[in-house]
Motif scaffolding. Structure first.
Motif, short mmCIF file in Angstrom:
data_model
loop_
_atom_site.label_atom_id
_atom_site.label_comp_id
_atom_site.label_asym_id
_atom_site.label_seq_id
_atom_site.Cartn_x
_atom_site.Cartn_y
_atom_site.Cartn_z
N LYS A 51 0.93 -1.11 0.12
CA LYS A 51 -0.13 -0.05 -0.08
C LYS A 51 0.84 1.20 0.09
O LYS A 51 0.58 2.41 -0.29
CB LYS A 51 -0.95 0.01 0.92
N GLY A 52 2.05 1.21 0.16
CA GLY A 52 3.00 2.31 0.10
C GLY A 52 3.19 2.61 -1.02
O GLY A 52 3.30 3.83 -1.65
N ALA A 53 3.21 1.67 -2.05
CA ALA A 53 3.37 1.88 -3.68
C ALA A 53 2.22 2.61 -3.96
O ALA A 53 2.06 3.24 -4.96
CB ALA A 53 3.81 0.62 -4.34
N PRO A 87 0.03 -7.79 -5.81
CA PRO A 87 -0.37 -6.78 -5.00
C PRO A 87 -0.85 -6.93 -3.67
O PRO A 87 -1.49 -8.23 -3.58
CB PRO A 87 -1.57 -6.18 -5.89
N MET A 88 -0.13 -6.57 -2.48
CA MET A 88 -0.86 -6.64 -1.60
C MET A 88 -2.46 -6.01 -1.31
O MET A 88 -2.69 -5.43 -2.29
CB MET A 88 -0.11 -5.77 -0.26
N SER A 89 -3.26 -6.39 -0.42
CA SER A 89 -4.49 -6.04 -0.37
C SER A 89 -4.86 -4.56 -0.94
O SER A 89 -5.63 -4.38 -1.74
CB SER A 89 -5.28 -6.28 1.01
N GLY A 100 7.23 -0.77 -1.41
CA GLY A 100 6.08 -0.31 -0.55
C GLY A 100 5.31 -1.16 0.49
O GLY A 100 4.16 -0.98 0.63
N ALA A 101 5.91 -2.25 0.72
CA ALA A 101 5.33 -3.28 1.76
C ALA A 101 6.37 -3.56 2.64
O ALA A 101 7.39 -3.50 2.53
CB ALA A 101 4.83 -4.35 0.84
N ARG A 102 5.95 -3.98 3.73
CA ARG A 102 6.69 -4.65 4.86
C ARG A 102 6.40 -6.30 4.98
O ARG A 102 5.74 -6.81 4.73
CB ARG A 102 6.23 -4.12 6.14
#
Ligand code: ADP
Ligand code: TZD
Length: 585
Positions: free
Chosen positions: A234-236, A258-260, A292-294
């Motif tokens: 979600k940072g992206a 993609p993350m959620s 942009g993810a951890r």
């Protein structure tokens, strides 16, 4: 300054004898307007009632909620959607505390937000003499906020807001607390002095250019990969570098996950989207570029069986590139071989520039293996979605939502619950960036109505909120707010009569219900009708479809109570593994 009259600030002291002065109210409003902030999410009461009134009178959009937590969640997601800090304004102690959960949530999720709370008199608070709503709010906010400030003098309001804005949006974004003691707001000061004290923040989120050697290291690692993968978080999505991110994926030809809340950054139907092959690509990939993810719990900390490790703690052998604005993020869970530190826009641009011409696409065997796995899973899913059981289940209901989002790709989809969350994430494709708004890093319940309200206010577009019946209960009273502001929000409750499912019974046989079940066949739709909105009870996909289509067409506040099989859910949804006592059902 635009909004400030020649003599007196917008919300400032009355005309006539005091025409040369302004006050704390006026300066707060002018500080916000000067910095391009046009909306506040709030709940009135001492000592901020007048600030809220004057804000509306001065042309700010004021959205007044029924509970501060929801106003706070609204501010946090407005921050995510716009890149400007969302403002939540509350009263002291209990109002502040109600807003604090959302502030902590904003910090945890890297959303820029400012919680502005009135507070009682410092002299009385510090001597603990029992003021009205007495509390040392600054001290309490500090550990949960990225930064926390208090302003005691009207001439410092400009600095206070400038610092709060910079702290919220620069570097890794987060929640900021700003404490405004009651005595500050009516403090009168000379209007010219007040005007001069305000600060229009220049370049609040400065670009952070990555080091060229870090970019080269990352590209070298990617170049040598046999089975590369890109992970978008979600940072992206937040970074609003949509075109460059798409170009990076397409020019490298690397499959991505993609993350959620990064769903839709590229359309989920993109040929390089590997969502439908997630459990295949994570363990198989040899080089993973995280943007942009951890590598937190949502990614199994980058190790264990999800990543092909031989047991829960073992490294799967992947090499990682991590693109992030926080230099401390790398190595937090596993070794990062190529950290690229900078803002995502600058980093992705540098990666694109560094690739040059003639970049070789990943080996064909890898792409074919991913595509093959994907099409197998997509076919399996299509089969499940085509079934039409009675009563409805998650799949048959969400198949409708999926069609509606496909036909209206610019609507926002808010989503919370357990099964209601997991199934929606995997079934409903997203097509545009920052349109899927959900429980985020904490998996928190209660964001639903606050998010929906902010999403409608910020985007002006229809919002669909897919809610578990338990999840909805956390913020359900805000349907009044939705009706009051006449927002195009359609709440869909996937109602299975309880938390996770609705078929548990009290093992003692006593009169009390089991703790995870609710009143059976509850008529949630009447809640919306109570405030003048549209309520629909849907028991079939056709009824659900008709209600959704009408809600989007009419833009009227709507609540669809979609009755789901009460045995359809799994305890804790997809994260049963984290639940120490869950029986696998
Ligand atoms: P997800 O939950 O989607 O996996 P996270 O919230 O865990 O995503 O991670 C988001 C990451 O993005 C954080 O590490 C944060 O520092 C980073 N980030 C946020 N905004 C930017 C930005 N503009 N540029 C670079 N990194 C960013
Ligand atoms: N409280 C808060 C603030 N956040 C939480 N995540 C929880 C409690 C625990 N919890 C979950 O993690 S999901 C959930 C709770 C209470 C609700 C699940 O039930 P639902 O959805 O009706 O919303 P499904 O579709 O029935 O699973």
């Amino acid at each position: 300054m635009g909004t400030v009259e020649p003599q007196v600030a917008a919300g400032g002291a009355a005309a006539g004898a005091q025409a040369q002065s302004t006050d704390g109210f006026g300066l707060v409003i002018d500080a916000l307007k000067l910095n391009g902030i046009d909306t506040i999410y709030c709940l009135p009461g001492i000592p901020v009632t007048d600030l809220i009134r004057k804000s509306q009178a001065a042309g700010l959009r004021v959205i007044a909620f029924r509970h501060e937590q929801n106003a706070g969640y609204a501010a946090s997601i407005a921050g995510f959607m716009t890149g400007k800090p969302g403002i939540c304004l509350t009263v002291s102690a209990p109002g502040f505390l109600n807003g604090l959960t959302a502030l902590a949530h904003a910090t945890t999720n890297c959303f820029p937000m400012i919680l502005v709370s009135g507070s009682s008199e410092r002299e009385v608070v510090d001597l603990q003499q029992g003021d009205y709503e007495e509390m040392d709010q600054l001290a309490i906010a500090k550990p949960l906020a990225k930064a926390a400030f208090r302003v005691l003098h009207a001439e410092d309001i400009g600095v206070g807001f400038a610092r709060a804005i910079r702290a919220a949006v620069s570097g890794r974004p987060g929640g900021v607390y700003l404490d405004l003691p009651a005595k500050l707001l009516p403090q009168a000061i000379d209007a010219a002095m007040g005007r001069n004290s305000l600060i229009k923040v220049v370049d609040p989120a400065p670009r952070q250019i990555p080091a060229p050697d870090a970019v080269k290291r990352a590209l070298d690692l990617l170049k040598g990969a046999k089975r590369p993968l890109i992970l978008l978080g979600k940072g992206a999505a937040y970074a609003q570098a949509d075109a460059d991110i798409r170009a990076l994926v397409e020019r490298t030809g690397i499959p991505y996950l993609p993350m959620s809340m990064a769903k839709g950054l590229l359309p989920d139907t993109h040929e390089l989207c590997a969502s439908a092959a997630r459990s295949f690509v994570l363990p198989e990939a040899d080089v993973v570029m995280i943007i942009g993810a951890r590598l937190n719990w949502l990614l199994s900390h980058g190790k264990g069986k999800t990543w092909g490790g031989k047991d829960a703690k073992a490294w799967g052998g992947q090499k990682f590139v991590q693109v992030d604005i926080s230099p401390q993020e790398a190595d937090s869970n596993v070794r990062i071989d190529a950290p690229v530190v900078g803002d995502i826009g600058s980093c992705v641009a540098a990666l694109l520039a560094g690739m040059g011409a003639g970049w070789a696409k990943p080996p064909a065997e890898w792409l074919a293996a991913v595509a093959e796995r994907k099409s197998r899973n997509v076919a399996k899913m299509a089969e499940t979605l085509a079934r039409n059981p009675a009563p409805m289940n998650y799949h048959s209901a969400l198949n409708v939502v999926r069609d509606i989002v496909r036909a209206n790709p610019d609507l926002c989809l808010v989503n919370e619950g357990a099964n209601a969350l997991d199934f929606t994430r995997s079934i409903v494709d997203m097509y545009q960036p920052r349109k899927r708004l959900d429980v985020g890093t904490w998996g928190v319940m209660g964001v639903g109505m606050g998010y929906s309200i902010a999403a409608a206010v910020v985007s002006g577009k229809p919002v669909i909120a897919v809610e578990g019946d338990s999840a909805f209960g956390f913020s359900g009273m805000e349907v009044e707010t939705i009706c009051r502001y006449d927002l195009p929000v359609c709440v869909v409750i996937l109602n299975n009569n309880g938390v996770y499912r609705g078929d548990e019974t009290n093992p003692t046989g006593g009169r009390d219900p089991a703790p995870l079940v609710f009143v059976k066949d509850a008529r949630y739709e009447k809640l919306m009708e109570a405030f003048g909105g549209v309520g629909v009870r849907a028991t079939t996909p056709a009824e659900l479809r008709a209600a959704l289509e009408e809600a989007i067409r009419s833009r009227r506040p709507t609540l669809v109570n979609a009755m789901i099989d009460e045995t359809a859910g799994t305890e804790s949804g997809r994260i049963t593994n984290l639940n120490p006592t869950a029986k696998k059902k």
